[in-house]
Design an enzyme around this catalytic site. Structure first.
Site, PDB file in Angstrom:
ATOM      1  N   ASP A  80       0.830  -1.065  -0.034  1.00 39.51           N
ATOM      2  CA  ASP A  80      -0.137   0.341  -0.118  1.00 39.51           C
ATOM      3  C   ASP A  80       1.178   1.612  -0.337  1.00 39.51           C
ATOM      4  O   ASP A  80       2.167   1.318   0.506  1.00 39.51           O
ATOM      5  CB  ASP A  80      -1.071  -0.178   1.435  1.00 39.51           C
ATOM      6  CG  ASP A  80      -2.063   0.878   1.168  1.00 39.51           C
ATOM      7  OD1 ASP A  80      -2.247   1.113   0.186  1.00 39.51           O
ATOM      8  OD2 ASP A  80      -2.504   1.350   2.465  1.00 39.51           O
ATOM      9  N   HIS A  81       0.379   2.597  -0.193  1.00 41.61           N
ATOM     10  CA  HIS A  81       1.179   3.704  -0.439  1.00 41.61           C
ATOM     11  C   HIS A  81       2.073   3.781  -0.524  1.00 41.61           C
ATOM     12  O   HIS A  81       2.934   3.469   0.811  1.00 41.61           O
ATOM     13  CB  HIS A  81       0.617   4.475   0.592  1.00 41.61           C
ATOM     14  CG  HIS A  81      -0.455   5.122   0.700  1.00 41.61           C
ATOM     15  ND1 HIS A  81      -1.262   6.380  -0.529  1.00 41.61           N
ATOM     16  CD2 HIS A  81      -2.269   4.512   1.186  1.00 41.61           C
ATOM     17  CE1 HIS A  81      -2.433   6.354  -0.697  1.00 41.61           C
ATOM     18  NE2 HIS A  81      -2.694   4.990   0.375  1.00 41.61           N
ATOM     19  N   HIS A 178      -8.004   9.007   4.453  1.00 43.52           N
ATOM     20  CA  HIS A 178      -7.597   7.886   5.421  1.00 43.52           C
ATOM     21  C   HIS A 178      -8.081   7.949   7.178  1.00 43.52           C
ATOM     22  O   HIS A 178      -7.536  10.004   7.217  1.00 43.52           O
ATOM     23  CB  HIS A 178      -6.252   8.257   5.016  1.00 43.52           C
ATOM     24  CG  HIS A 178      -6.172   7.667   4.049  1.00 43.52           C
ATOM     25  ND1 HIS A 178      -5.324   8.565   2.832  1.00 43.52           N
ATOM     26  CD2 HIS A 178      -6.008   6.591   3.112  1.00 43.52           C
ATOM     27  CE1 HIS A 178      -5.319   7.734   1.937  1.00 43.52           C
ATOM     28  NE2 HIS A 178      -5.625   6.583   2.247  1.00 43.52           N
ATOM     29  N   GLY A 179      -8.018   7.883   7.620  1.00 38.26           N
ATOM     30  CA  GLY A 179      -8.045   7.544   9.060  1.00 38.26           C
ATOM     31  C   GLY A 179      -9.321   7.729   9.766  1.00 38.26           C
ATOM     32  O   GLY A 179      -9.424   8.326  11.567  1.00 38.26           O
ATOM     33  N   HIS A 207     -10.350   4.348  -1.214  1.00 34.13           N
ATOM     34  CA  HIS A 207      -8.960   4.130   0.116  1.00 34.13           C
ATOM     35  C   HIS A 207     -10.117   4.912   1.290  1.00 34.13           C
ATOM     36  O   HIS A 207     -10.793   5.731   0.636  1.00 34.13           O
ATOM     37  CB  HIS A 207      -7.840   5.219  -0.441  1.00 34.13           C
ATOM     38  CG  HIS A 207      -7.254   4.552  -1.023  1.00 34.13           C
ATOM     39  ND1 HIS A 207      -5.811   4.393  -0.831  1.00 34.13           N
ATOM     40  CD2 HIS A 207      -7.291   3.981  -2.078  1.00 34.13           C
ATOM     41  CE1 HIS A 207      -4.989   3.855  -1.690  1.00 34.13           C
ATOM     42  NE2 HIS A 207      -5.520   3.116  -2.108  1.00 34.13           N
ATOM     43  N   GLY A 208      -9.419   4.884   2.183  1.00 34.08           N
ATOM     44  CA  GLY A 208     -10.688   5.962   3.641  1.00 34.08           C
ATOM     45  C   GLY A 208     -12.210   5.092   3.505  1.00 34.08           C
ATOM     46  O   GLY A 208     -12.888   5.296   3.879  1.00 34.08           O
ATOM     47  N   ASN A 229     -10.477  -0.317   0.456  1.00 34.20           N
ATOM     48  CA  ASN A 229      -9.017  -0.658   1.227  1.00 34.20           C
ATOM     49  C   ASN A 229     -10.219   0.266   2.861  1.00 34.20           C
ATOM     50  O   ASN A 229     -10.567   0.890   2.798  1.00 34.20           O
ATOM     51  CB  ASN A 229      -8.308   0.548   1.137  1.00 34.20           C
ATOM     52  CG  ASN A 229      -7.166   0.085  -0.029  1.00 34.20           C
ATOM     53  OD1 ASN A 229      -7.043  -0.562  -0.365  1.00 34.20           O
ATOM     54  ND2 ASN A 229      -6.226   0.896  -0.456  1.00 34.20           N
ATOM     55  N   VAL A 230      -9.295  -1.237   3.736  1.00 35.62           N
ATOM     56  CA  VAL A 230      -9.651  -1.107   4.588  1.00 35.62           C
ATOM     57  C   VAL A 230      -9.016  -1.110   6.044  1.00 35.62           C
ATOM     58  O   VAL A 230      -8.253  -2.223   5.954  1.00 35.62           O
ATOM     59  CB  VAL A 230     -10.988  -1.765   5.747  1.00 35.62           C
ATOM     60  CG1 VAL A 230     -11.420  -1.938   6.660  1.00 35.62           C
ATOM     61  CG2 VAL A 230     -12.616  -2.160   5.235  1.00 35.62           C
ATOM     62  N   THR A 232      -8.171   1.340   8.973  1.00 35.40           N
ATOM     63  CA  THR A 232      -8.054   2.245  10.594  1.00 35.40           C
ATOM     64  C   THR A 232      -9.446   1.018  10.982  1.00 35.40           C
ATOM     65  O   THR A 232      -8.630   1.385  12.213  1.00 35.40           O
ATOM     66  CB  THR A 232      -8.724   3.498  10.383  1.00 35.40           C
ATOM     67  OG1 THR A 232      -7.797   4.652   9.042  1.00 35.40           O
ATOM     68  CG2 THR A 232      -9.097   4.228  11.077  1.00 35.40           C
TER      69      THR A 232
HETATM   70 ZN   LIG Z   1      -5.098   5.339   1.172  1.00 31.04          ZN
END
Ligand SMILES: [Zn+2]
Length: 280
Positions: A80-81, A178-179, A207-208, A229-230, A232
């Site tokens: 990822d990233h 994100h987050g 994302h997020g 994407n999961v 957090t």
């Molecule tokens: Zn991301």
């Protein structure tokens, strides 16, 4: 078996978006794959470069191969990233089946130039590549991107990026952060519609995902999101569970028993999200 991201997109086309879950420590990993097995879903396990260094590239690759064979499910191991091309090459050489080059902080010309280096290296090794155009706000691997700095993906930039880099997947900024776990995202569905209509040959990535309501998530999947994407939610939930068990532990308490509730929670989140990402 382990598969590339591109292979998963082809195999599950029209059936579902594929959940991509951040593994934060090795202890979580069996629970994640067991959750996917429970609902017979494919799963992407993704790591930040920091987590890959922490657990070890080889240990991650070998553990995933062992678990995917044992459970007979489709698994993709994804970086990822990552802004460092050398780390991506290291991941590819170690056996990752997919990587994300994040050039979103660069101007589009530089982003395309660097992403092309990664796609060229990855392609000859049958590894998939995800790129990013626009900036998804929030915290990434401990580094905070302020929400006000988030920039929606410009459709023309995205089309040019995909044409010129040959990526298999593209992270798009449509309003998620994100987050985010205390509130819910305000998603720009018109933008998503435009992007998915004009980019049929590439997998759109959300994302997020933690900050998206279930209703909005179903709509995102219907409108063409292919990877969600999961991260957090897994980190947060693990901490919540171990906070409960560790607070009453003594030095002689079984460590295994202290971790089990957290692992079970991770498995349940994977089950719940994998069901949510399915197309009815
Ligand atoms: Zn991301």
């Amino acid at each position: 078996m382990t598969k590339s991201l591109k292979q998963l997109f082809e195999d599950y086309e029209g059936k579902r978006a594929i959940g991509s879950f951040n593994v934060h420590c090795l202890e979580m990993l069996p629970a994640m794959l067991e959750g996917a097995k429970e609902v017979n879903a494919p799963i992407i396990i993704q790591t930040s470069p920091g987590t890959a260094e922490y657990i070890g590239f080889d240990l991650l690759v070998n553990s995933i191969e062992t678990l995917s064979e044992r459970l007979e499910i489709d698994v993709c191991l994804h970086m990822d990233h990552c802004k460092d091309i050398d780390i991506l090459k290291k991941a590819i050489d170690a056996g990752y089946s997919s990587v994300m080059y994040d050039g979103s902080s660069l101007d589009i010309v530089e982003n395309i130039k660097n992403t092309r280096i990664v796609t060229k290296y990855a392609r000859s090794r049958k590894v998939s590549v995800e790129g990013e155009v626009g900036t998804i706000g929030g915290a990434e691997d401990g580094m905070v991107v302020a929400e006000k700095d988030a920039i929606y993906t410009h459709p023309e930039d995205a089309y040019k990026f995909v044409r010129e880099t040959g990526v298999d997947a593209i992270a798009v900024a449509i309003g998620t952060t994100h987050g985010q776990y205390k509130s819910k995202a305000n998603i720009n569905f018109e933008l998503l519609e435009e992007l998915s209509t004009n980019m049929k040959d590439v997998g759109l990535v959300l994302h997020g995902g933690t900050g998206v309501s279930d209703e909005d998530m179903r709509r995102c999947v219907r409108q063409g999101m292919k990877k969600v994407n999961v991260g957090t939610e897994l980190n947060k939930s693990y901490i919540e569970e171990v906070n409960k068990t560790f607070s009453s532990a003594t030095p002689l308490t079984s460590l295994r028993k202290l971790l089990l509730p957290a692992n079970n929670r991770i498995r349940d989140i994977v089950i719940e999200k994998s069901k949510l990402f399915q197309l009815m």
